[in-house]
Design a protein around this motif. Structure first.
Motif, PDB file in Angstrom:
ATOM      1  N   PHE A 544       0.821  -1.211   0.000  1.00 18.83           N
ATOM      2  CA  PHE A 544       0.000   0.000   0.000  1.00 18.83           C
ATOM      3  C   PHE A 544       0.863   1.273   0.000  1.00 18.83           C
ATOM      4  O   PHE A 544       0.469   2.293  -0.568  1.00 18.83           O
ATOM      5  CB  PHE A 544      -0.949  -0.010   1.204  1.00 18.83           C
ATOM      6  CG  PHE A 544      -2.085  -0.975   1.055  1.00 18.83           C
ATOM      7  CD1 PHE A 544      -3.065  -0.766   0.086  1.00 18.83           C
ATOM      8  CD2 PHE A 544      -2.167  -2.102   1.846  1.00 18.83           C
ATOM      9  CE1 PHE A 544      -4.114  -1.659  -0.068  1.00 18.83           C
ATOM     10  CE2 PHE A 544      -3.212  -3.004   1.698  1.00 18.83           C
ATOM     11  CZ  PHE A 544      -4.192  -2.780   0.739  1.00 18.83           C
ATOM     12  N   TRP A 545       2.048   1.196   0.602  1.00 19.32           N
ATOM     13  CA  TRP A 545       2.962   2.344   0.569  1.00 19.32           C
ATOM     14  C   TRP A 545       3.410   2.626  -0.863  1.00 19.32           C
ATOM     15  O   TRP A 545       3.346   3.776  -1.329  1.00 19.32           O
ATOM     16  CB  TRP A 545       4.150   2.061   1.468  1.00 19.32           C
ATOM     17  CG  TRP A 545       5.254   3.085   1.383  1.00 19.32           C
ATOM     18  CD1 TRP A 545       6.479   2.942   0.807  1.00 19.32           C
ATOM     19  CD2 TRP A 545       5.224   4.421   1.902  1.00 19.32           C
ATOM     20  NE1 TRP A 545       7.217   4.079   0.926  1.00 19.32           N
ATOM     21  CE2 TRP A 545       6.464   5.024   1.596  1.00 19.32           C
ATOM     22  CE3 TRP A 545       4.278   5.169   2.589  1.00 19.32           C
ATOM     23  CZ2 TRP A 545       6.783   6.317   1.958  1.00 19.32           C
ATOM     24  CZ3 TRP A 545       4.592   6.473   2.952  1.00 19.32           C
ATOM     25  CH2 TRP A 545       5.831   7.025   2.629  1.00 19.32           C
ATOM     26  N   TYR A 546       3.847   1.569  -1.559  1.00 20.85           N
ATOM     27  CA  TYR A 546       4.255   1.741  -2.958  1.00 20.85           C
ATOM     28  C   TYR A 546       3.079   2.202  -3.813  1.00 20.85           C
ATOM     29  O   TYR A 546       3.232   3.030  -4.723  1.00 20.85           O
ATOM     30  CB  TYR A 546       4.807   0.435  -3.516  1.00 20.85           C
ATOM     31  CG  TYR A 546       6.138   0.029  -2.931  1.00 20.85           C
ATOM     32  CD1 TYR A 546       7.100   0.975  -2.598  1.00 20.85           C
ATOM     33  CD2 TYR A 546       6.444  -1.318  -2.730  1.00 20.85           C
ATOM     34  CE1 TYR A 546       8.321   0.602  -2.064  1.00 20.85           C
ATOM     35  CE2 TYR A 546       7.655  -1.703  -2.196  1.00 20.85           C
ATOM     36  CZ  TYR A 546       8.590  -0.740  -1.863  1.00 20.85           C
ATOM     37  OH  TYR A 546       9.800  -1.124  -1.334  1.00 20.85           O
ATOM     38  N   LEU A 547       1.898   1.673  -3.551  1.00 16.75           N
ATOM     39  CA  LEU A 547       0.720   2.010  -4.349  1.00 16.75           C
ATOM     40  C   LEU A 547       0.377   3.496  -4.196  1.00 16.75           C
ATOM     41  O   LEU A 547       0.083   4.186  -5.189  1.00 16.75           O
ATOM     42  CB  LEU A 547      -0.460   1.144  -3.909  1.00 16.75           C
ATOM     43  CG  LEU A 547      -1.664   1.080  -4.845  1.00 16.75           C
ATOM     44  CD1 LEU A 547      -1.277   0.454  -6.176  1.00 16.75           C
ATOM     45  CD2 LEU A 547      -2.784   0.268  -4.205  1.00 16.75           C
ATOM     46  N   ARG A 550       3.063   5.525  -6.016  1.00 19.16           N
ATOM     47  CA  ARG A 550       2.898   5.446  -7.466  1.00 19.16           C
ATOM     48  C   ARG A 550       1.744   6.336  -7.911  1.00 19.16           C
ATOM     49  O   ARG A 550       1.755   6.888  -9.020  1.00 19.16           O
ATOM     50  CB  ARG A 550       2.652   3.995  -7.899  1.00 19.16           C
ATOM     51  CG  ARG A 550       3.877   3.110  -7.791  1.00 19.16           C
ATOM     52  CD  ARG A 550       3.533   1.657  -8.078  1.00 19.16           C
ATOM     53  NE  ARG A 550       3.209   1.438  -9.474  1.00 19.16           N
ATOM     54  CZ  ARG A 550       4.102   1.198 -10.436  1.00 19.16           C
ATOM     55  NH1 ARG A 550       5.402   1.157 -10.140  1.00 19.16           N
ATOM     56  NH2 ARG A 550       3.723   0.989 -11.679  1.00 19.16           N
ATOM     57  N   ARG A 551       0.745   6.467  -7.042  1.00 17.73           N
ATOM     58  CA  ARG A 551      -0.369   7.354  -7.367  1.00 17.73           C
ATOM     59  C   ARG A 551       0.101   8.805  -7.455  1.00 17.73           C
ATOM     60  O   ARG A 551      -0.459   9.604  -8.215  1.00 17.73           O
ATOM     61  CB  ARG A 551      -1.451   7.213  -6.288  1.00 17.73           C
ATOM     62  CG  ARG A 551      -2.736   7.930  -6.607  1.00 17.73           C
ATOM     63  CD  ARG A 551      -3.421   7.338  -7.820  1.00 17.73           C
ATOM     64  NE  ARG A 551      -4.690   7.979  -8.095  1.00 17.73           N
ATOM     65  CZ  ARG A 551      -5.362   7.830  -9.230  1.00 17.73           C
ATOM     66  NH1 ARG A 551      -4.869   7.058 -10.195  1.00 17.73           N
ATOM     67  NH2 ARG A 551      -6.521   8.441  -9.394  1.00 17.73           N
ATOM     68  N   ARG A 552       1.146   9.116  -6.680  1.00 14.57           N
ATOM     69  CA  ARG A 552       1.739  10.455  -6.708  1.00 14.57           C
ATOM     70  C   ARG A 552       2.895  10.534  -7.704  1.00 14.57           C
ATOM     71  O   ARG A 552       3.697  11.463  -7.672  1.00 14.57           O
ATOM     72  CB  ARG A 552       2.252  10.831  -5.311  1.00 14.57           C
ATOM     73  CG  ARG A 552       1.186  10.874  -4.227  1.00 14.57           C
ATOM     74  CD  ARG A 552       0.201  11.997  -4.459  1.00 14.57           C
ATOM     75  NE  ARG A 552       0.855  13.306  -4.439  1.00 14.57           N
ATOM     76  CZ  ARG A 552       0.274  14.442  -4.793  1.00 14.57           C
ATOM     77  NH1 ARG A 552      -0.977  14.425  -5.223  1.00 14.57           N
ATOM     78  NH2 ARG A 552       0.933  15.574  -4.737  1.00 14.57           N
ATOM     79  N   CYS A 553       2.976   9.510  -8.588  1.00 15.56           N
ATOM     80  CA  CYS A 553       4.007   9.448  -9.640  1.00 15.56           C
ATOM     81  C   CYS A 553       5.416   9.369  -9.067  1.00 15.56           C
ATOM     82  O   CYS A 553       6.370   9.952  -9.604  1.00 15.56           O
ATOM     83  CB  CYS A 553       3.895  10.641 -10.592  1.00 15.56           C
ATOM     84  SG  CYS A 553       2.315  10.681 -11.479  1.00 15.56           S
TER      85      CYS A 553
END
Length: 676
Positions: A544-547, A550-553
């Motif tokens: 969830f941290w990576y997700l 990644r949402r914040r590019c």
């Protein structure tokens, strides 16, 4: 011409020494003193009996799952020279995985095929990137489907891993559909290949398991009564011996026994006897005082009835016989008392909402007989179908009141000899198998005189009609019975809840030496158990941290590394979830060993998380060194705990009361301490 023979043949092999070492340690830990203890341990008492049934070709039914796992155990027994002649009723009054693998139980077999399915799919996914539709590609794809089918064939809970693999394959197929570099024909070929390998092949293999099972167990056995009369008649011996030579078509004048199709609470037959219903029941209600009609769970001469044409007097079969068809109105005459099956607007003794069913006794009062019944063949193929022995499932609908002859399942009091109550149920209350009956035993009546008829009821039939069921008919019935058979839900001393499994708050005492304190327990390695749970939590947090990043590019991982991380989580964390969470919804007695398949997926996630931390989070040499030291320390602790609990894993050493108390790390662990 033969110059190639002069050239040396060079063979190269790529050997992974880590895999070889792990395999050797795994085999050694499981095969060490495998013949000990020389006693039946825990559930081996059941599986050993099933192996004996296979050796003797005796039919049996196990509601815990399909027969593939049982056949594998039986194959091992056959190769080992076991002939089935052993009484499996004398039970000897990571550590958990090793304990389970050393015994003749099915969880280890299930785990093997679960992991084989996941490994095969990963190999297939790698082949997909390199050479689609190559021989290697087809091999791993087909093996994935076969392994999934084997997992389901061992135990029904194997379907959880199968669904997980299908879900991952479905996501990958969805991405393929969106790949614009592939032609429409190419995409269609990919989809058809996956349907064939992951759906068609498993279905065919599942059918094959049952085909082999039913081919092997063709003799009558202790579980026959659970099956229908038609299924029982297809087995060698038992009911087949009784029904051999019976007429197929029921005719007016036929003498029949009627078995209730529902078979619950026990299989039983429509029955009557000289006794009547009491004038006044215990609750003060009155009855008709007519002759009792019940359902009797044993074969008896009072189970015989004669099918009579209401318009004719004779109780014999004419020449040629006049068959009874769907929709015909008949009377049923009790063979031994010659009284007619009857129902009327009188409340049943234990089911006051339903009508009482009786054999009519003429008391010369204002209660005329109502003994006409319309035949309703439930499984008919046409409206003119003939009533057939064993094969036809029928309802008997009362002409006057439209009530249906039904087994209520309630046990009558002592005045009814504890037999099962039969009632007339209104059609408006719906359809149920307890309303359905089939003719099991059948003969053509030839004697009009009662004394001669009573002798005839004990004589064998003359005509010979084969009624072997097709494989698909037997498969569907056996599958249904296995799914519907009610397991023993009574509380067990070692039963536990799914919440107890995660925290290892439970254990199972598998075996205790009859004279010493040596014992075998299903008990997990607390270090591995806790580490596997921690790895799952760490994976979820990192995912969830990576997700979010990644949402914040923010790309912490390359796209290829991210996809591998997601796939590992889907298969390992997902494998744990699908093999664990469904048990919260199951209304059955649960044990610690039910958690082992889920635990295996958690353990697989451990090296994934450790490798990821080492490669992506420990960015300096110092951090890598510290992390490596921690891993070594962790592994040493796990080995130390394994060695400490080893006496309870192998049961090969007697321990003193003090040593046993020292091993009881939790009060909920049921370590057995003898009082001398």
């Amino acid at each position: 011409m033969l110059g190639f023979l002069e050239r040396p043949v060079v063979v190269t092999a790529d050997i992974n020494l880590n895999v070889v070492a792990l395999t050797a340690v795994g085999l050694l830990s499981r095969l060490w003193r495998l013949a000990y203890p020389r006693a039946v341990v825990f559930d081996e008492v059941y599986y050993g009996q099933y192996i004996s049934f296979y050796m003797k070709r005796i039919f049996f039914l196990d509601g815990s799952g399909p027969p593939f796992g049982h056949m594998l155990l039986a194959l091992g027994g056959y190769l080992g020279g076991f002939d089935g002649n052993f009484l499996w009723n004398r039970i000897g009054a990571e550590n958990a995985l090793i304990t389970q693998a050393r015994l003749m139980l099915l969880e280890s077999v299930l785990i093997f095929f679960n992991l084989l399915a996941v490994l095969s799919y990963l190999k297939f996914a790698n082949s997909q990137k390199q050479r689609p539709f190559s021989l290697r590609w087809w091999f791993w794809l087909t093996l994935t489907g076969m392994a999934c089918s084997c997992a389901v064939g061992v135990k029904y809970v194997g379907v959880f891993t199968y669904l997980l693999v299908l879900a991952v394959a479905g996501v990958h197929a969805w991405h393929l559909i969106g790949d614009r570099t592939l032609s429409h024909v190419r995409v269609l070929c990919h989809l058809l290949a996956r349907v064939a390998a992951l759906l068609v092949v498993p279905a065919l293999m599942y059918l094959l398991f049952f085909y082999v099972h039913l081919t092997l167990v063709y003799r009558s056995g202790p579980h026959d009564q659970i099956m229908s009369s038609a299924f029982q008649a297809s087995l060698e011996g038992g009911l087949a011996r009784i029904t051999q030579g019976q007429p197929l078509e029921v005719a007016y004048g036929s003498q029949v026994t009627l078995k209730n199709v529902f078979g619950k609470p026990v299989p039983c037959w429509l029955h009557s006897h000289q006794s009547t219903y009491p004038m006044i029941y215990e609750n003060g209600r009155g009855s008709s005082h007519q002759q009792q009609v019940t359902c009797y769970p044993f074969k008896d001469v009072n189970n015989w009835w004669i099918v009579k044409d209401p318009g004719r007097h004779p109780l014999v079969v004419s020449s040629p016989p006049r068959p009874v068809r769907h929709g015909d109105v008949v009377q049923l005459v009790h063979g031994m008392t010659t009284r007619f099956l009857n129902t009327h607007d009188v409340a049943a003794p234990l089911s006051p909402h339903s009508q009482e069913v009786s054999c009519y006794v003429d008391y010369n009062i204002s209660m005329p007989s109502q003994n006409l019944w319309r035949l309703d063949i439930v499984n008919r193929e046409s409206d003119t179908e003939v009533w057939k022995t064993i094969l036809s499932e029928v309802r008997l609908v009362h002409v006057n009141t439209s009530a249906v002859l039904k087994l209520s399942g309630a046990h009558l009091p002592d005045w009814g000899f504890r037999q099962l109550e039969v009632v007339g149920e209104k059609l408006s209350r719906g359809y149920h198998e307890s309303m359905v009956w089939n003719v099991e035993e059948h003969r053509y009546g030839k004697s009009q005189e009662q004394k001669e008829r009573e002798l005839e009821l004990h004589s064998p039939a003359q005509m010979d009609v084969s009624r072997n069921l097709s494989f698909m008919a037997r498969f569907l019935e056996l599958q249904w019975r296995m799914l519907m058979v009610k397991s023993d839900d009574s509380e067990h001393k070692y039963s536990s809840s799914p919440l107890d499994w995660v925290t290892l708050d439970t254990s199972i005492a598998y075996w205790l030496h009859p004279r010493t304190s040596a014992q075998i327990h299903l008990l997990g390695n607390v270090v591995i158990w806790a580490s596997a749970g921690l790895a799952t939590a760490v994976y979820a947090l990192l995912f969830f941290w990576y997700l979010l990043r990644r949402r914040r590019c923010i790309w912490d991982l390359s796209e290829d590394c991210w996809l591998r991380w997601v796939l590992a989580g889907a298969l390992c964390a997902g494998g744990w979830a699908v093999n664990y969470l469904p048990f919260f919804l199951m209304e059955k007695t649960l044990f610690l060993y039910h958690y082992l398949p889920a635990l295996t997926f958690q353990i697989l996630l451990l090296p994934v998380v450790l490798q990821h931390v080492a490669d992506h989070l420990c960015r300096s040499p110092l951090l890598r060194s510290v992390f490596g030291s921690l891993v070594v320390a962790w592994y040493s602790c796990a080995c130390h705990v394994f060695n400490t609990l080893r006496p309870l894993t192998y049961g090969d050493r007697s321990l003193s009361p003090g040593e046993l108390k020292a091993l009881r790390w939790k009060d909920s662990w049921d370590i057995l301490i003898r009082k001398y």
